[in-house]
Design an enzyme around this catalytic site. Sequence first.
Site, short mmCIF file in Angstrom:
data_model
loop_
_atom_site.label_atom_id
_atom_site.label_comp_id
_atom_site.label_asym_id
_atom_site.label_seq_id
_atom_site.Cartn_x
_atom_site.Cartn_y
_atom_site.Cartn_z
N GLU A 136 -48.23 -60.86 21.42
CA GLU A 136 -46.84 -60.75 21.94
C GLU A 136 -46.87 -60.82 23.57
O GLU A 136 -47.88 -60.15 24.16
CB GLU A 136 -46.00 -59.52 21.48
N GLU A 174 -43.15 -48.98 15.93
CA GLU A 174 -43.04 -50.34 16.04
C GLU A 174 -43.70 -50.72 17.27
O GLU A 174 -43.04 -50.23 18.24
CB GLU A 174 -41.44 -50.49 15.88
N CYS A 219 -37.55 -56.70 20.33
CA CYS A 219 -38.56 -56.90 19.46
C CYS A 219 -38.61 -58.12 18.43
O CYS A 219 -39.77 -58.15 17.87
CB CYS A 219 -39.08 -55.64 18.79
#
Length: 506
Positions: free
Chosen positions: A389, A263, A300
């Site tokens: 991100e 991830e 996340c």
Amino acid sequence: MTFAPHGNHLIAGRRVGAETKFSSAPAQGTAFEYSAGSPDLVAEACAAAHAAFQGFAASTREERAVLLDTIAAEIDARGDQITEIGTSETGLPEVRLQGERGRTTGQLRLFASHIREGTYLDRRHDTALPDRQPLPRPDLRMMQRPIGPVAVFGASNFPLAFSTAGGDTAAALAAGCPVVVKGHGAHPGTGEIVGDAIVAALDKLGMDGGIFSLVQGGTRAVGEALVTDPRIKAVGFTGSLGGGRALFDLCARRPEPIPFFGELGSVNPMFVLPAAAAARAGDLGKGWAGSLTMGVGQFCTNPGIAIVVDGPEAETFTRAARDGLQAVAAQTMLSDGMADAYRAGARRVSEGAGVKSLLSSTSEGRSAAPYLFDVSAEDWMANEALSEEVFGPLGLVIRVKDAEQMQAVATRFRGQLTATLQMDEGDMDLARALLPVLEQMAGRVLANGFPTGVEVADTMVHGGPYPASTNFGATSVGTLSIRRFLRPVCYQNLPEALLPADLRPV
């Protein structure tokens, strides 16, 4: 009395020291020394896991369920110590650590129930048809079997739920796979206590110590040695895109490539549809600010980008978001490196063409305060870096001209963990048009909520197309995550006495 860690690795049930040491860097309180990992220690742990595999794979579902329940009980018994050193190392508040401990033990117990029930085995049987023409059919039975020893990398942002005894470890142990954990250097003491709990559970049940090992710290070579060891058959990872991609490539280049379940990164876009904006733009802006700053934005599933149609409602939305963010004081991040990366990310966004700063902040050291920016859809689509991100409490508003341009923006996002629709009844047609795009984009699609926080449940999908994760068909949360560490095996015409116990007729 302050808890003092022993500072050793845990290799197949033994505490193992090393000449090379490293010091923790707590947000508050005392720093401690820990033995640093090495490729030799990794090899020792992997050898023990390999030796333990066949026996553990042959264990009954009940035996593994009892192990998971016992690990949960041992973690709970160390609850005060975990909270003490966890808050010191990470700067997270006690209530957050206590809640995360409950999630960690809860998912261990959930997997215990799941494997007791047994449907995850996907057992199938095609009976023999000896008289079938033109060819007879043999007796065929199939079920899922454990894949082999699993490497797990502790996550920086979840010192319990995604680390030593987190979801990856719980799923692998439930499947019947021994685990070698690479501890995260940001919270070695927390990892050590949880590791001690797992070792204590194995010892209490008289099970092979090679089922679990914890290797602390060390250079990048330690992680590389772990994913390239030929005895490791799968990897679970939660972390940065750069680090995860490097390990993924190593797994793919092995003589025997193995699955890397990583991830890696997600901005989790939130689409504010026109009718919803007209009805409650202020409430949505306020709620978004709360979600952005939860846990200092170190989730996340943090919804870092909001897409809204330009106009009065967009002004109301951004003003409410700015007011909500402005009220949040600087907070401590999980590590100095994470705080530095957050500020670097904020600079990168602020320097983008057409980006306007709606709220800037100054923070030093390990602290972080919110940022808010906005940008037109045209400028955002022209600058791919604005879709990357930024790990922390930073929000970016994309202003679109109309519903058609909102759909165009949706198609430009890469893989995400989540995508959110803020919608009212009048938005149904636009939502229906967006949904196929969001399904292709994300592992979880929400309506009228905020994605921060992930329910541990049978239906949860915590994964998505790259770069959200490296395997879009998998999840790292929920009972479906056990499938990452299993593979189907078909048994043709085997005598019943040779079949796995779970395939034999009752």
